[in-house]
Design an enzyme around this catalytic site. Structure first.
Site, PDB file in Angstrom:
ATOM      1  CE1 TYR A  49      32.333 -24.038 -15.239  1.00  0.00           C
ATOM      2  CE2 TYR A  49      34.630 -24.113 -14.574  1.00  0.00           C
ATOM      3  CZ  TYR A  49      33.431 -23.434 -14.645  1.00  0.00           C
ATOM      4  OH  TYR A  49      33.324 -22.177 -14.147  1.00  0.00           O
ATOM      5  CE  LYS A 104       2.846 -33.122  -1.907  1.00  0.00           C
ATOM      6  NZ  LYS A 104       1.572 -33.703  -2.342  1.00  0.00           N
TER       7      LYS A 104
HETATM    8  C1  LIG Z   1      -1.523 -34.334  -0.139  1.00  0.00           C
HETATM    9  C2  LIG Z   1      -1.310 -32.893  -0.133  1.00  0.00           C
HETATM   10  O1  LIG Z   1      -0.699 -32.357  -1.029  1.00  0.00           O
HETATM   11  C3  LIG Z   1      -1.830 -32.112   0.956  1.00  0.00           C
HETATM   12  O2  LIG Z   1      -2.496 -32.652   1.840  1.00  0.00           O
HETATM   13  O3  LIG Z   1      -1.574 -30.898   0.947  1.00  0.00           O
HETATM   14 MG   LIG Z   2      -0.259 -30.276  -0.699  1.00  0.00          MG
END
Ligand SMILES: CC(=O)C(=O)O
Ligand SMILES: [Mg+2]
Ligand SMILES: NC(=O)C1=CN([C@@H]2O[C@H](COP(=O)(O)OP(=O)(O)OC[C@H]3O[C@@H](n4cnc5c(N)ncnc54)[C@H](OP(=O)(O)O)[C@@H]3O)[C@@H](O)[C@H]2O)C=CC1
Length: 760
Positions: A49, A104
Site C-alpha cells: 500500500y 462458475k
Molecule cells: C450449463 C449452463 O451454463 C446452463 O445450463 O445455463
Molecule cells: Mg449458463
C-alpha cells in the site's frame, strides 16, 4: 461412467437438503478472497500500500500493458449475470443467480486456475446492463457473461465486445456451441454421416440454441438442413409470432409446423429448451442411429433411460455429469479463458472457438493414457457412442484446449503476448491442475460400479445418519446402520431423515442372529490375550466398534466407518482386536492435505508414535503405495529438522537410516532424505541440493514421528486453509476407516467411500 441400462434412475448425487447444507456450511457460499503477498510487517504494508503502491501505479499509467505484470488483472475473469435465464429455470432474478455464478467462478479456479469473481447486476434493461459492465474493463482480463436471456444477451454481448478491449464471451452461447459442435462432429463420425447432408432440429431458439446453430453452420453444416423450434413451434420463413432478428436469420423453408413434425426423420436433435420437451413418439420417429443431445439443465428434455426404453441405436448426450457424454459448457469456458488470458488476447474470436472445438473433439478420439484412466473411473474409455466427448475431470483438457486457443489467438493476430515454446506452455498448464478432484471422483465412481455394504458403527449420531443417507443416495452401496433401532429412528425423525429409502439397513447388535458367531470369533482371537469368554460377550453385545469390525472380519459387511464418539487411538485398538494387519504390510495412517491446488500425502498420522528406521521405511512404502493407488507418481521425502546431515542429531540419523533401508529394499518409487519440509516442497530450495534424487517437489511426506505428523497436518488445516482428508488407514486386512471426533457428514461419507474403495 455410470451404467444406465439397468437402472431406472441416474445416480442421484444429492438431495435438496444436502445442496442447501453444502452451500450454508462454514463460510456461506463457495468463494472467498485471499491475499497473494505477505501482509505481516510494516515493510509489507509499505510495499503493498502507500507509499510502495505508487510505483506500479505510475508504471501502469505510463504503459497499461504492465497491469498484467503488477496486478491480478491478467488472471482474473468476472462472471456476470442478471439472472434472466438461470440454467433452464428461467428468469429468477440477479440475486437468485448468485449460486450459479459463484459456481462458475469456482469451476474457473478448479479446472484452469483462473481467478474469478461473480457480479450479479440487478437490471433487465439492456442499456443499463451494458453501461454497468463496460466500465469494468480495467479490473479484469476477461468477462464471462452467463445466464442472460435471449435476445438481450445477443445485444449485450455484441455491444460489449465493441466497447471493451478484453475478451467478452457469453458462455451459454459460445461455450455451449463449442462443446455441442465437438460432440456432434464425433457423433457424425461414429454414425457415418456427412456434415452436409445431415438433418438437424434444434429445440430452443435462445442464447445457446442460436449460437450452436451459427457455429455448426460456420463449420459447414447445410443451412437448409436445420430447423429451429421454440415455444411456438417451428421457426419457418414467414412466421411472425414470437420472432426476433436472430430467429429470423435461421427461419427454415419447411412445411413442418410443430416440433413433432420437424423431428420426424431427423438425424440429430439438439435440446436447448426445457425439461421434458421431447416425447417418446418424437424420439421414435427419428432416423436410424439418431443423435440426441438433450442439454437442458438441470433436467434434460428427455432422459437417457427414457430413450433407452424406446430405442437402442441412439447416441445420447445430456448436460449432466451423472450420465455418459456430458455436453456442458464446463468443458469449455475455464480452458478457453485460460488460453486467452495467457496470450493477453483482446477478444475470443471464431478462430479460437473453432480451435477449441477441434481440440475437444480430437481428445475424445485419442487413446486414454494410463495416468488419465483414473479420471474415467479406472475404465479406459474407447471412442464410441458412450464416449463422444471427454469428461470434465479429464486432466488432459488443461493442456490441450488452452494451447489450441492460444495458438489460434496468436495466428489470428489478437494476442498481445506471444508464446513461442508451446510444448513448455503445455507442461506448465499440466502443472496447474491438481489431480485430487479427478482422483476422488474416480474413487466414488469405482465404488458405484461395485457397490459395497459399509457398516456405519455410530448410527445413533445425527451426522453419521446423514452420511449414511448420502452414501445410499449416491448409490455407493448399502449403508448398514448399527445401533438401537428406536434411537436411530428418533434421531432420524429429529433430523428429518427418511430411513425408508433403499440402501439403508438397520442392524441392532442386541437382537442380531449373528451375535453367537461374532462372540466365538472374537473369543478365539482374544483367549490367549487375557480375555475370558464373557469379555468377548460383553464386547460384542455392548461395543459397536467390536460388533462392526467383526461383521467386516466375517464378511457380513464389506467395510466399516467409525470415530465420531471415541478418540482415534481407542477406536483403532477396538478394531485391531478384531482385524489383523494385511500379511506383509504395516498399519499406518495417511492424511491427504489439499492446499492451493496441490495435494500432499502425509504419513504416519495415526499409529506409530516414535517409529524406528525400519518402521519409517515401511511407512514410506505404505504411503507411496496409497499415493500410487490414488493415481499419483509418488515422490517421497523423509522429513526431519535437518537436511542431508546438517545439523546432525539422533532423530535425523534414524531418518537417514530409513533411507538406506529403502536403498537396500530397492523400492520402485522416488524417495530421498533426510530433508527439511521446505527442501521437500519448494523446487527452488531443493535446487540447492543438486544431488537430491527427487525429480520434483515431494508429494508424499514421511514424518519423523507421530507428533510432527499430527501437529503439521492440523496446523495446515487450521492456519493454512488446507482441506485435510484422513488419516486414511492403510495396511489392515479389511477396509476400516476411522474419522476424527467431530467429523462432518461430508467427511464421514468420504471415509465410507474410501473404505468401500479399499474393499473393491
Ligand atoms: C450449463 C449452463 O451454463 C446452463 O445450463 O445455463
Ligand atoms: Mg449458463
Ligand atoms: N448443457 C449446457 O452446457 C447448456 C445448457 N443450456 C440449457 O439450454 C436451455 C436454454 O438456455 P438459454 O439458451 O440460455 O436460455 P434462453 O432463455 O436464452 O432461451 C430459451 C429458449 O428455449 C425456448 N423454450 C423454452 N421452453 C421450450 C419448450 N418447451 N419448447 C421449445 N422451446 C422452448 C424458448 O422459446 P421462446 O423463444 O419461444 O421463449 C427460448 O427460445 C436451458 O435449459 C439451459 O440449461 C444452456 C447453456 C449451456
Amino acid at each position: 461412467m455410470p451404467d444406465i441400462d439397468n437402472k431406472d434412475r441416474p445416480v442421484t448425487s444429492v438431495t435438496d437438503q444436502e445442496a442447501l447444507d453444502f452451500h450454508a456450511m462454514g463460510r456461506p457460499g463457495k468463494l472467498e478472497i485471499n491475499p497473494t503477498k505477505p501482509m505481516a510487517t510494516q515493510r509489507d504494508l509499505s510495499l503493498a500500500y502507500s507509499p510502495g503502491v505508487a510505483v506500479p501505479v505510475k508504471a501502469i499509467a505510463a504503459d497499461p500493458q504492465t497491469a498484467y505484470d503488477y496486478t491480478a488483472r491478467g488472471n482474473m475473469v468476472a462472471v456476470i449475470s442478471n439472472g434472466t435465464a438461470i440454467l433452464g429455470l428461467g428468469n429468477l432474478g440477479a440475486l437468485a443467480s448468485k449460486p450459479v455464478m459463484e459456481g462458475k467462478s469456482v469451476l474457473f479456479k478448479r479446472f484452469a486456475d483462473v481467478d474469478s469473481i461473480d457480479l450479479e447486476i440487478d437490471t433487465e434493461n439492456v442499456d443499463e446492463f451494458i453501461n454497468c459492465v463496460r466500465f469494468l474493463g480495467p479490473s479484469f482480463g476477461g468477462i464471462n457473461l452467463e445466464d442472460i436471456k435471449a435476445p438481450d444477451c445477443f445485444v449485450i454481448e455484441s455491444r460489449l465486445r465493441e466497447l471493451m478491449d478484453i475478451p467478452v464471451f457469453h458462455d451459454d452461447q459460445h461455450g455451449t456451441a463449442i462443446i455441442a459442435a465437438a460432440g456432434l462432429i464425433n457423433a457424425l463420425e461414429l454414425t457415418g454421416r456427412d456434415l452436409k447432408t445431415t438433418k438437424l432440429v434444434c429445440n430452443g431458439a435462445g442464447a445457446a440454441a442460436i449460437a450452436c446453430v451459427e457455429l455448426i453452420k460456420a463449420m459447414g453444416f447445410a443451412p437448409e438442413n436445420i430447423i429451429l423450434c421454440d415455444t411456438k413451434g417451428v421457426i419457418y420463413q414467414g412466421r411472425t409470432e414470437g420472432m426476433n432478428q436472430w430467429k429470423s436469420a435461421h427461419a427454415a423453408k419447411t412445411d413442418a409446423r410443430t416440433l413433432e413434425e420437424a423431428m420426424n426423420g431427423a438425424d440429430v436433435i439438439f435440446g436447448l429448451s426445457q425439461k421434458g420437451a421431447f416425447s417418446a413418439e418424437m424420439i421414435r420417429s427419428m432416423a436410424d442411429r439418431p443423435i440426441i443431445f438433450a442439454m437442458a439443465n438441470p433436467d434434460p428434455e428427455i432422459t437417457p433411460e427414457e430413450v433407452a426404453r424406446i430405442r437402442d441405436d441412439a447416441i445420447m448426450a445430456t448436460g449432466r455429469s451423472d450420465y455418459p457424454n456430458q455436453v456442458n459448457n464446463v468443458l469449455g469456458f475455464p480452458y478457453i479463458f485460460r488460453g486467452a488470458l495467457d496470450v493477453r488476447a483482446s477478444t475470443i474470436n471464431d478462430a479460437m472457438k473453432i480451435a477449441a472445438v477441434k481440440a475437444l473433439a480430437n481428445l475424445a478420439r485419442e487413446d486414454v493414457p494410463d495416468d488419465v484412466v483414473a479420471a474415467y473411473q479406472g475404465n479406459r474409455p474407447r471412442f464410441g457412442p458412450q464416449y463422444i466427448i471427454p469428461v470434465p475431470f479429464d486432466p488432459r483438457l488443461i493442456s490441450a484446449i488452452p494451447v489450441a486457443v492460444a495458438e489460434a489467438a496468436i495466428e489470428s493476430g489478437v494476442a498481445r503476448k506471444v508464446i513461442t515454446d508451446m510444448a513448455g506452455y503445455a507442461r506448465e498448464l499440466s502443472a496447474r491442475r491438481d489431480p485430487i478432484a479427478s482422483t476422488l471422483a474416480s474413487l466414488y465412481e469405482r465404488v458405484r460400479r461395485r457397490p459395497k455394504r459399509i457398516v456405519f458403527a455410530e448410527a445413533e449420531e445425527e451426522q453419521v445418519l446423514r452420511a449414511a443417507m448420502s452414501y445410499a443416495n449416491q448409490q455407493l452401496g448399502t449403508a448398514i446402520l448399527l445401533g438401537r433401532e428406536d434411537l436411530i429412528r428418533a434421531t432420524a425423525e429429529r433430523a428429518g431423515i427418511d430411513l425408508n429409502r433403499p440402501g439403508l439397513e438397520i442392524v441392532n447388535a442386541r437382537i442380531s442372529t449373528r451375535v453367537e458367531a461374532y462372540i466365538d470369533y472374537l473369543y478365539a482371537r482374544l483367549q490367549r490375550r487375557g480375555y475370558l469368554h464373557r469379555d468377548a460377550q460383553r464386547l460384542i453385545h455392548n461395543d459397536r466398534n467390536h460388533f462392526a469390525a467383526t461383521m467386516v472380519a466375517l464378511g457380513d459387511a464389506d467395510g466399516m466407518v467409525t470415530g465420531i464418539t471415541r478418540n482415534y487411538s481407542t477406536a483403532l485398538e477396538d478394531v485391531r482386536r478384531c482385524i489383523d494387519e494385511k500379511p506383509g504390510h504395516r498399519v499406518i495412517g495417511v492424511s491427504l492435505a489439499l492446499c492451493r491446488g496441490r495435494t500432499v500425502f502425509v504419513a504416519d498420522t495415526a499409529v506409530h508414535d516414535m517409529p524406528t528406521a525400519e518402521e519409517l521405511a515401511d511407512i514410506a512404502e505404505e504411503a507411496a503405495g496409497l499415493a500410487r493407488r490414488m493415481g499419483y507418481q509418488p515422490r517421497v521425502a523423509l522429513l526431519a529438522y535437518s537436511t542431508f546431515g546438517h545439523p546432525s542429531g539422533e532423530r535425523s540419523e534414524r531418518v537417514r537410516e530409513a533411507v538406506k533401508i529403502l536403498d537396500r529394499r530397492r523400492v520402485d518409487f522416488e524417495y530421498d532424505g533426510e530433508m527439511a519440509a521446505d527442501v521437500a516442497l519448494n523446487r527452488k530450495v531443493m535446487e540447492q541440493y543438486p544431488f537430491c534424487r527427487l525429480s520434483g517437489p515431494a508429494n508424499v511426506l514421511v514424518m519423523p514421528a507421530f507428533h510432527s505428523a499430527s501437529i503439521s497436518t492440523k496446523m495446515l488445516q487450521e492456519l493454512g486453509g488446507s482441506t485435510v482428508i484422513g488419516p486414511i488407514l492403510v495396511g489392515l486386512d479389511k477396509p476400516v476407516q476411522i474419522t476424527s471426533m467431530g467429523a462432518k457428514d461430508s467427511d464421514i461419507v468420504n471415509m465410507a467411500a474410501i473404505a468401500a474403495y479399499g474393499g473393491s
